[in-house]
Design a protein around this motif. Structure first.
Motif, PDB file in Angstrom:
ATOM      1  N   ALA A  90       0.832  -1.199   0.000  1.00 60.55           N
ATOM      2  CA  ALA A  90       0.000   0.000   0.000  1.00 60.55           C
ATOM      3  C   ALA A  90       0.868   1.251   0.000  1.00 60.55           C
ATOM      4  O   ALA A  90       1.961   1.266   0.557  1.00 60.55           O
ATOM      5  N   VAL A  91       0.354   2.284  -0.634  1.00 60.41           N
ATOM      6  CA  VAL A  91       0.996   3.592  -0.584  1.00 60.41           C
ATOM      7  C   VAL A  91       0.127   4.474   0.307  1.00 60.41           C
ATOM      8  O   VAL A  91      -1.050   4.699  -0.006  1.00 60.41           O
ATOM      9  N   ASP A  92       0.702   4.922   1.419  1.00 64.63           N
ATOM     10  CA  ASP A  92       0.007   5.854   2.310  1.00 64.63           C
ATOM     11  C   ASP A  92       0.536   7.257   2.006  1.00 64.63           C
ATOM     12  O   ASP A  92      -0.087   8.018   1.306  1.00 64.63           O
ATOM     13  N   THR A  93       1.723   7.558   2.497  1.00 65.47           N
ATOM     14  CA  THR A  93       2.341   8.871   2.247  1.00 65.47           C
ATOM     15  C   THR A  93       3.207   8.862   0.995  1.00 65.47           C
ATOM     16  O   THR A  93       3.402   9.885   0.371  1.00 65.47           O
ATOM     17  N   GLY A  94       3.774   7.713   0.666  1.00 64.48           N
ATOM     18  CA  GLY A  94       4.733   7.606  -0.427  1.00 64.48           C
ATOM     19  C   GLY A  94       6.167   7.667   0.072  1.00 64.48           C
ATOM     20  O   GLY A  94       7.112   7.483  -0.700  1.00 64.48           O
ATOM     21  N   ASN A  95       6.365   7.908   1.375  1.00 64.43           N
ATOM     22  CA  ASN A  95       7.720   8.012   1.928  1.00 64.43           C
ATOM     23  C   ASN A  95       8.545   6.748   1.727  1.00 64.43           C
ATOM     24  O   ASN A  95       9.726   6.824   1.391  1.00 64.43           O
ATOM     25  N   THR A  96       7.935   5.599   1.930  1.00 67.84           N
ATOM     26  CA  THR A  96       8.674   4.344   1.755  1.00 67.84           C
ATOM     27  C   THR A  96       9.161   4.207   0.318  1.00 67.84           C
ATOM     28  O   THR A  96      10.302   3.821   0.072  1.00 67.84           O
ATOM     29  N   LEU A  97       8.309   4.520  -0.630  1.00 70.05           N
ATOM     30  CA  LEU A  97       8.697   4.411  -2.039  1.00 70.05           C
ATOM     31  C   LEU A  97       9.798   5.401  -2.388  1.00 70.05           C
ATOM     32  O   LEU A  97      10.745   5.055  -3.099  1.00 70.05           O
ATOM     33  N   ILE A  98       9.685   6.625  -1.900  1.00 70.43           N
ATOM     34  CA  ILE A  98      10.713   7.632  -2.173  1.00 70.43           C
ATOM     35  C   ILE A  98      12.060   7.174  -1.634  1.00 70.43           C
ATOM     36  O   ILE A  98      13.084   7.248  -2.325  1.00 70.43           O
ATOM     37  N   ARG A  99      12.087   6.672  -0.409  1.00 69.24           N
ATOM     38  CA  ARG A  99      13.346   6.197   0.182  1.00 69.24           C
ATOM     39  C   ARG A  99      13.881   4.981  -0.575  1.00 69.24           C
ATOM     40  O   ARG A  99      15.077   4.844  -0.764  1.00 69.24           O
ATOM     41  N   SER A 100      12.984   4.108  -0.992  1.00 74.18           N
ATOM     42  CA  SER A 100      13.406   2.924  -1.755  1.00 74.18           C
ATOM     43  C   SER A 100      14.006   3.326  -3.099  1.00 74.18           C
ATOM     44  O   SER A 100      15.049   2.800  -3.504  1.00 74.18           O
ATOM     45  N   ILE A 101      13.371   4.244  -3.792  1.00 75.76           N
ATOM     46  CA  ILE A 101      13.871   4.701  -5.090  1.00 75.76           C
ATOM     47  C   ILE A 101      15.220   5.396  -4.921  1.00 75.76           C
ATOM     48  O   ILE A 101      16.143   5.187  -5.713  1.00 75.76           O
ATOM     49  N   PHE A 102      15.348   6.215  -3.893  1.00 80.24           N
ATOM     50  CA  PHE A 102      16.625   6.872  -3.616  1.00 80.24           C
ATOM     51  C   PHE A 102      17.721   5.820  -3.414  1.00 80.24           C
ATOM     52  O   PHE A 102      18.801   5.898  -4.007  1.00 80.24           O
ATOM     53  N   ILE A 106      12.874   2.128 -13.020  1.00 76.84           N
ATOM     54  CA  ILE A 106      12.051   1.613 -11.919  1.00 76.84           C
ATOM     55  C   ILE A 106      10.579   1.888 -12.184  1.00 76.84           C
ATOM     56  O   ILE A 106      10.190   3.013 -12.484  1.00 76.84           O
ATOM     57  N   LYS A 107       9.782   0.846 -12.055  1.00 72.65           N
ATOM     58  CA  LYS A 107       8.325   0.989 -12.074  1.00 72.65           C
ATOM     59  C   LYS A 107       7.809   0.429 -10.761  1.00 72.65           C
ATOM     60  O   LYS A 107       8.400  -0.482 -10.186  1.00 72.65           O
ATOM     61  N   ILE A 108       6.699   0.996 -10.302  1.00 75.31           N
ATOM     62  CA  ILE A 108       6.173   0.663  -8.977  1.00 75.31           C
ATOM     63  C   ILE A 108       4.822  -0.028  -9.104  1.00 75.31           C
ATOM     64  O   ILE A 108       3.935   0.439  -9.822  1.00 75.31           O
ATOM     65  N   PHE A 109       4.681  -1.138  -8.363  1.00 78.18           N
ATOM     66  CA  PHE A 109       3.423  -1.868  -8.279  1.00 78.18           C
ATOM     67  C   PHE A 109       2.991  -1.928  -6.825  1.00 78.18           C
ATOM     68  O   PHE A 109       3.776  -2.334  -5.962  1.00 78.18           O
ATOM     69  N   CYS A 110       1.766  -1.517  -6.557  1.00 77.42           N
ATOM     70  CA  CYS A 110       1.174  -1.628  -5.225  1.00 77.42           C
ATOM     71  C   CYS A 110      -0.252  -2.132  -5.371  1.00 77.42           C
ATOM     72  O   CYS A 110      -0.895  -1.884  -6.388  1.00 77.42           O
ATOM     73  N   ILE A 111      -0.723  -2.810  -4.362  1.00 80.70           N
ATOM     74  CA  ILE A 111      -2.107  -3.262  -4.399  1.00 80.70           C
ATOM     75  C   ILE A 111      -3.055  -2.071  -4.272  1.00 80.70           C
ATOM     76  O   ILE A 111      -4.027  -1.965  -4.995  1.00 80.70           O
ATOM     77  N   THR A 112      -2.739  -1.140  -3.345  1.00 81.17           N
ATOM     78  CA  THR A 112      -3.656  -0.031  -3.131  1.00 81.17           C
ATOM     79  C   THR A 112      -2.949   1.274  -2.781  1.00 81.17           C
ATOM     80  O   THR A 112      -1.834   1.260  -2.268  1.00 81.17           O
ATOM     81  N   VAL A 113      -3.611   2.374  -3.087  1.00 79.55           N
ATOM     82  CA  VAL A 113      -3.196   3.707  -2.657  1.00 79.55           C
ATOM     83  C   VAL A 113      -4.262   4.157  -1.663  1.00 79.55           C
ATOM     84  O   VAL A 113      -5.446   4.187  -1.994  1.00 79.55           O
ATOM     85  N   THR A 114      -3.830   4.486  -0.432  1.00 88.30           N
ATOM     86  CA  THR A 114      -4.800   4.753   0.640  1.00 88.30           C
ATOM     87  C   THR A 114      -5.088   6.225   0.877  1.00 88.30           C
ATOM     88  O   THR A 114      -5.978   6.541   1.653  1.00 88.30           O
ATOM     89  N   ILE A 145       4.306  10.232  -3.972  1.00 87.22           N
ATOM     90  CA  ILE A 145       4.616   9.544  -5.225  1.00 87.22           C
ATOM     91  C   ILE A 145       3.511   8.526  -5.469  1.00 87.22           C
ATOM     92  O   ILE A 145       2.995   7.918  -4.544  1.00 87.22           O
ATOM     93  N   LYS A 146       3.148   8.377  -6.726  1.00 84.40           N
ATOM     94  CA  LYS A 146       2.098   7.418  -7.076  1.00 84.40           C
ATOM     95  C   LYS A 146       2.715   6.245  -7.819  1.00 84.40           C
ATOM     96  O   LYS A 146       3.634   6.423  -8.610  1.00 84.40           O
ATOM     97  N   PRO A 147       2.179   5.055  -7.583  1.00 82.49           N
ATOM     98  CA  PRO A 147       2.716   3.889  -8.296  1.00 82.49           C
ATOM     99  C   PRO A 147       2.321   3.917  -9.770  1.00 82.49           C
ATOM    100  O   PRO A 147       1.344   4.551 -10.164  1.00 82.49           O
ATOM    101  N   ASP A 148       3.109   3.218 -10.575  1.00 82.10           N
ATOM    102  CA  ASP A 148       2.771   3.062 -11.991  1.00 82.10           C
ATOM    103  C   ASP A 148       1.558   2.159 -12.141  1.00 82.10           C
ATOM    104  O   ASP A 148       0.779   2.317 -13.079  1.00 82.10           O
TER     105      ASP A 148
END
Length: 190
Positions: free
Chosen positions: A130-142, A153-161, A167-170
């Motif tokens: 899940a994407v809540d704030t997007g902080n985890t994805l930003i840190r992961s991409i960095f 890099i492309k991002i897959f998540c089950i849900t955006v909360t 940041i939004k997933p692809d």
């Protein structure tokens, strides 16, 4: 709020891969990276599906670990306490927790290992639940940009909360809060 069983989650992942939306002739990941803990579960499901469907025989799997500072508290204390609460109390608590993460910015501890050296041309499918704030994805991409030379890099998540993550997933399947099979309150919803 939607509840997903493990069987339903597997079906969504398989249906999504079969739709062809995530892969095309111009882009095929050669590495799936799951963000622990829940993204690791989903990432492994995607990786397994890629292998079973013979979409990419050379695909590899790794995981990285980012933890919110409250994760160990939740795992140790709340897991015991929350499992005893009635369902009608758990949903509001989940929504409060989500709002807390939207406001709080310094919430991560990290422990990551990717045993690969920098390499050009790597196509990474980064997976989280899940994407809540997007902080985890930003840190992961960095981190991945530090680890690899110009990763695609492309991002897959089950849900955006939330309505406005940083940041939004692809690719995502839902835009709502979900009770996953590993959620504390999942068993109460059976």
């Amino acid at each position: 709020m939607r509840t997903l069983s493990d069987k339903k989650l597997n079906q969504f992942v398989n249906d999504f891969l079969e739709s062809g939306e995530i892969i095309n002739e111009n882009w095929m990941p050669n590495k799936v990276i799951g963000i622990k803990n829940a993204g690791d579960i989903i990432g492994r499901k995607l990786f397994k599906s890629f292998k079973q469907k013979d979409l990419n025989k050379e695909i590899k799997y790794e995981s990285i670990d980012f933890r919110r500072s409250t994760t160990s508290f939740k795992e140790n204390f709340l897991r015991n306490g929350l499992s005893k609460l009635p369902t009608f109390m758990l949903t509001p608590l989940r929504l409060i927790e989500n709002k807390f993460y939207l406001v709080k910015d310094k919430i991560f501890n990290s422990s990551m290992e990717l045993p690969e050296k920098k390499g050009a041309g790597i196509k990474i499918l980064l997976v989280d639940d899940a994407v809540d704030t997007g902080n985890t994805l930003i840190r992961s991409i960095f981190f991945l940009n530090e680890k690899y030379e110009n990763p695609d890099i492309k991002i897959f998540c089950i849900t955006v909360t939330s309505n406005s993550p940083k940041i939004k997933p692809d690719y995502n399947l839902f835009n709502e809060n979900i009770i996953f099979p590993w959620s504390i309150d999942f068993k109460k919803k059976k």
